[in-house]
Design a protein around this motif. Structure first.
Motif, short mmCIF file in Angstrom:
data_model
loop_
_atom_site.label_atom_id
_atom_site.label_comp_id
_atom_site.label_asym_id
_atom_site.label_seq_id
_atom_site.Cartn_x
_atom_site.Cartn_y
_atom_site.Cartn_z
N HIS A 199 0.85 -1.19 0.00
CA HIS A 199 0.00 0.00 0.00
C HIS A 199 0.89 1.24 0.00
N ILE A 200 0.57 2.16 -0.87
CA ILE A 200 1.42 3.34 -1.07
C ILE A 200 0.68 4.60 -0.64
N SER A 201 1.42 5.51 -0.02
CA SER A 201 0.84 6.79 0.41
C SER A 201 1.89 7.88 0.30
N LYS A 206 -2.85 13.47 -2.18
CA LYS A 206 -3.76 13.75 -3.29
C LYS A 206 -4.80 12.65 -3.46
N PHE A 207 -4.38 11.41 -3.21
CA PHE A 207 -5.35 10.32 -3.34
C PHE A 207 -6.42 10.42 -2.25
N GLY A 211 -8.85 11.35 -4.86
CA GLY A 211 -9.23 10.02 -5.31
C GLY A 211 -8.45 9.51 -6.49
N ILE A 212 -7.36 10.20 -6.90
CA ILE A 212 -6.48 9.70 -7.95
C ILE A 212 -5.04 9.75 -7.44
N LEU A 213 -4.20 8.90 -8.00
CA LEU A 213 -2.81 8.84 -7.57
C LEU A 213 -2.07 10.11 -7.97
N CYS A 214 -1.17 10.57 -7.11
CA CYS A 214 -0.37 11.75 -7.40
C CYS A 214 0.84 11.33 -8.24
#
Length: 408
Positions: A199-201, A206-207, A211-214
């Protein structure tokens, strides 16, 4: 908020040209809470605004107004008052202050119908048109198939930004693995964490807010996996083309059975149409894919024709017999159709318009010929018909007067 600042701090705006930019940076650009507090304090010191009541009131509501505090809450990347301001501006085109209650709801319904029509038009465009790719990359092809055009445009911008993201360092002694990334030519770093479950953060969050990946997360995903498509866990259904494709259930949890045949056909068409549009777009790119698609389409068309020939009689037999036309009626209709004379669609040539003298002379000649051709018997018949018409019209007038008298 900016409008109020311009109204109450007009002298500051006129005196310091840089104040507008510093104030906007505090509102929108600073993503970290610590950076925002430092920048806000520096701005107050530079322009000597510590005693200003407006800025004190704004700072008291900083959790609701500034981007540094809103990024932890999902907002679709909208500003705090953006939705209400756009709604107010749109309703002004439909509503007026002097409307009564009936007029208000009438024009309000018209506004809602226009909004729904625009939504249907956007849905149609999403299924019939394909957004333009800035780079032919597998992940962008996947994003175009999944996302709506508006969200795809935002994701594509983030992907293009990820191409200039540089990985400055990595701490992978234990989980989570920490990556330090920055934009090329900039010193500001963002922290991207990858857990044991992949899991990436990112610290820009922004996600979590949109709701979209930065661009930072996309860059690290490319480094770790070399992904060709967006992982399913980072695709929100609300941003996809199938967001409305949900099964409405009954109170007891059972699926609602669609009994309307027309609605079933429309639903099937809605699902199949974008699939074939995407296939046609892909098949048109090369000659081999075009020939393969043409061959498969011909085979599919032949199979569909066979299926329709088999299923069509059964569909007619399941209906009511009174809906089926009898053979005699078909023959009558056929004979009537053959004897029906079609209109002549050929254009006639326009004749020269006669002058008034020519028209009068022709009419006099016609009346003279007509008067000569009328004999005594025809004249007597005309007189009798005229008398009968006068008697009938008089009788009708009397009946109408009696009728209205009764009504009164």
């Amino acid at each position: 908020m900016e409008q109020n600042a311009v109204k109450h701090l007009n002298q500051v705006y006129k005196r310091y040209a840089s104040f507008r930019g510093d104030f906007r940076k505090c509102i929108y650009e600073y993503e970290d809470e610590g950076e925002f507090i430092i920048a806000w304090t520096v701005m107050l010191d530079e322009y000597n605004l510590h005693a200003n009541e407006l800025l004190q009131g704004i700072y008291a509501l900083k959790e609701k107004l500034f981007a540094a505090y809103r990024k932890q809450t999902f907002s679709g990347c909208m500003n705090s008052t953006q939705l209400s301001e756009s709604l107010n501006s749109e309703l002004k085109d439909y509503l007026q202050s002097d409307y009564n209650l009936v007029q208000f709801f009438k024009h309000y319904d018209r506004a809602i119908e226009d909004k729904r029509y625009n939504e249907l038009q956007d849905t149609c465009d999403a299924s019939q048109r394909l957004p333009v790719l800035k780079a032919k990359m597998p992940i962008l092809f996947h994003a175009r198939e999944v996302y709506t055009p508006n969200i795809f445009s935002k994701f594509q911008d983030e992907y293009m930004k990820s191409l200039i993201i540089i990985v400055n360092g990595c701490e992978e002694n234990n989980f989570p693995i920490i990556y330090k990334v920055s934009k090329y030519g900039h010193t500001r770093e963002h922290i991207v964490k990858v857990t044991e479950a992949d899991h990436i953060s990112c610290t820009c969050m922004k996600f979590e807010s949109m709701g979209i990946l930065c661009c930072h997360a996309i860059r690290i995903l490319d480094v770790i996996r070399g992904v060709d498509k967006i992982p399913d866990e980072y695709i929100l259904k609300r941003w996809t083309k199938i967001a409305k494709a949900v099964n409405i259930k009954e109170i007891d949890g059972q699926d609602i059975e669609i009994k309307d045949s027309k609605l079933i056909i429309v639903n099937r068409y809605r699902i199949l149409c974008p699939i074939f549009v995407r296939m046609a777009a892909k098949a048109s790119e090369t000659d081999e894919s075009y020939k393969l698609a043409a061959t498969c389409v011909n085979e599919l068309s032949a199979r569909l024709k066979q299926i329709m020939e088999v299923t069509a009689p059964s569909l007619h037999t399941t209906g009511s017999t009174r809906d089926l036309p009898e053979e005699s009626n078909d023959r009558d209709l056929l004979s009537r159709a053959k004897s029906f004379k079609k209109k002549d669609n050929t254009k006639r040539l326009k004749k020269r318009i006669n002058t008034s003298l020519e028209a009068n002379s022709k009419s006099k000649k016609a009346r003279g010929k007509k008067s000569d051709s009328i004999n005594q018997d025809d004249l007597q018949l005309i007189i009798e018909l005229k008398l009968i018409s006068e008697i009938v019209s008089t009788r009708i007038q009397q009946e109408m007067r009696t009728f209205f008298t009764i009504l009164i």
